[in-house]
Design a protein around this motif. Structure first.
Motif, short mmCIF file in Angstrom:
data_model
loop_
_atom_site.label_atom_id
_atom_site.label_comp_id
_atom_site.label_asym_id
_atom_site.label_seq_id
_atom_site.Cartn_x
_atom_site.Cartn_y
_atom_site.Cartn_z
N PRO A 36 6.21 15.52 -12.51
CA PRO A 36 5.42 16.76 -12.76
C PRO A 36 6.03 17.81 -13.32
N GLY A 37 5.49 18.70 -14.23
CA GLY A 37 6.25 19.85 -14.85
C GLY A 37 7.22 19.32 -15.79
N SER A 38 7.35 18.08 -16.22
CA SER A 38 8.27 17.59 -17.08
C SER A 38 7.96 18.00 -18.64
N GLY A 39 6.48 18.21 -18.88
CA GLY A 39 6.02 18.59 -20.35
C GLY A 39 5.60 17.46 -20.98
N VAL A 40 5.87 16.15 -20.68
CA VAL A 40 5.53 14.88 -21.04
C VAL A 40 3.79 14.83 -21.10
N PRO A 41 3.32 14.70 -22.53
CA PRO A 41 1.98 14.46 -22.62
C PRO A 41 1.55 13.47 -21.59
N ARG A 42 0.30 13.35 -21.39
CA ARG A 42 -0.49 12.52 -20.57
C ARG A 42 -0.78 11.07 -21.32
N GLN A 43 -0.64 11.08 -22.73
CA GLN A 43 -0.68 10.12 -23.46
C GLN A 43 -0.05 10.18 -24.68
N LEU A 44 0.67 8.82 -24.98
CA LEU A 44 1.39 8.80 -25.97
C LEU A 44 0.79 7.71 -27.11
N THR A 45 0.69 7.89 -28.35
CA THR A 45 0.44 6.90 -29.35
C THR A 45 1.39 6.42 -29.98
N LEU A 46 1.44 5.19 -30.00
CA LEU A 46 2.82 4.36 -30.69
C LEU A 46 2.77 4.44 -32.08
N ALA A 47 3.79 4.94 -33.06
CA ALA A 47 3.56 5.19 -34.22
C ALA A 47 4.49 4.05 -35.03
N LEU A 104 12.79 -0.41 -29.88
CA LEU A 104 13.06 0.81 -30.15
C LEU A 104 11.44 1.36 -30.53
N LEU A 105 11.14 2.38 -29.97
CA LEU A 105 9.86 2.94 -30.03
C LEU A 105 9.64 4.22 -30.71
N GLY A 106 8.66 4.50 -31.57
CA GLY A 106 8.32 6.16 -32.16
C GLY A 106 7.04 6.27 -31.64
N PHE A 107 6.76 7.59 -31.37
CA PHE A 107 5.39 7.94 -31.13
C PHE A 107 5.11 9.05 -31.89
N GLU A 108 3.64 9.22 -32.20
CA GLU A 108 3.02 10.16 -32.78
C GLU A 108 3.29 11.54 -32.08
N GLY A 109 3.90 12.44 -32.87
CA GLY A 109 4.08 13.92 -32.31
C GLY A 109 5.49 14.01 -31.92
N ILE A 110 6.28 13.07 -31.80
CA ILE A 110 7.74 13.19 -31.24
C ILE A 110 8.47 12.76 -32.61
N PRO A 111 8.86 14.04 -33.40
CA PRO A 111 9.62 13.57 -34.82
C PRO A 111 11.15 13.83 -34.61
N ASP A 112 11.84 14.11 -33.62
CA ASP A 112 13.21 14.29 -33.64
C ASP A 112 13.75 13.83 -32.22
N ARG A 113 15.18 13.67 -32.28
CA ARG A 113 15.91 13.59 -31.04
C ARG A 113 15.47 14.27 -29.81
N THR A 114 15.42 15.88 -29.88
CA THR A 114 15.18 16.52 -28.82
C THR A 114 13.72 16.13 -28.32
N GLY A 115 12.62 15.59 -28.94
CA GLY A 115 11.50 15.20 -28.50
C GLY A 115 11.75 14.04 -27.85
#
Length: 181
Positions: free
Chosen positions: A47-58, A68-79
């Motif tokens: 809780p409070g981590s800021g992680v979206p409730r859903q992630l769409t696999l890109a 290795l998975l990449g998700f929509e809206g997560i464009p970089d290493r920080t995300g």
């Protein structure tokens, strides 16, 4: 879907490279059909981590045996770093067609753990997802807890209908957690 429903199919590990990909620890026997671009996963995170409730696999790929998975809206290493330890969850109905998918925590919690001879070892109170293997958390009759590797060699039988499972532990395994107390 409520975040408490469904089944964990993977846990996100560390970021990989700079483009937002993450490593995952698999909790499914069929990653090829679970990890298809466009699939939407519910998430379980602190809780409070800021992680979206859903992630769409890109994107998805295997690099040196690691998924290795990449998700929509997560464009970089920080995300990607912000997703570490997030669990990816699929609805039960999405897994219903796979009878070999395995056991889930909700199936195991409350079962009585017995030796092959029938001696009560305790009650399953949780399933810990581990890097190398999952572990059952048993509450022993004396109130202490013990960890049992959830592998077929040690837990050869799981019978939810009968409310029990069999733990064929090697000598000393159940005493490891209590030594030195």
């Amino acid at each position: 879907m409520d975040a408490t429903e469904g089944h964990v199919v993977a846990r996100i590990g560390k970021p990989h490279a700079l483009r937002g990909e993450v490593t995952v620890q698999l909790h499914t026997d069929d990653p090829e059909s679970r990890f298809v671009p466009g699939v939407v996963f519910d998430t379980r995170a602190e809780p409070g981590s800021g992680v979206p409730r859903q992630l769409t696999l890109a994107t998805t790929r295997v690099h040196q045996g690691v998924w290795l998975l990449g998700f929509e809206g997560i464009p970089d290493r920080t995300g990607a770093e912000s997703l570490r330890n997030t669990r990816l969850v699929l609805a039960e109905e999405e897994l219903a067609d796979d009878p070999d998918e395995g056991w889930y925590e909700k199936d195991l919690v409350g079962l009585t753990a017995r030796t092959p001879d029938g001696e009560v070892l305790g009650e399953v109170v949780a399933l810990q997802l581990g890097a190398a293997q999952d572990r059952l958390v048993l509450r022993r009759p004396d109130g202490s807890e013990a960890l049992v590797p959830f592998v077929e060699a040690i837990v050869p039988e799981v019978d939810p209908e009968a409310g029990r499972l069999v733990v064929d532990a090697p000598p000393g395994l159940l005493d490891l957690d209590t030594k030195g107390e």
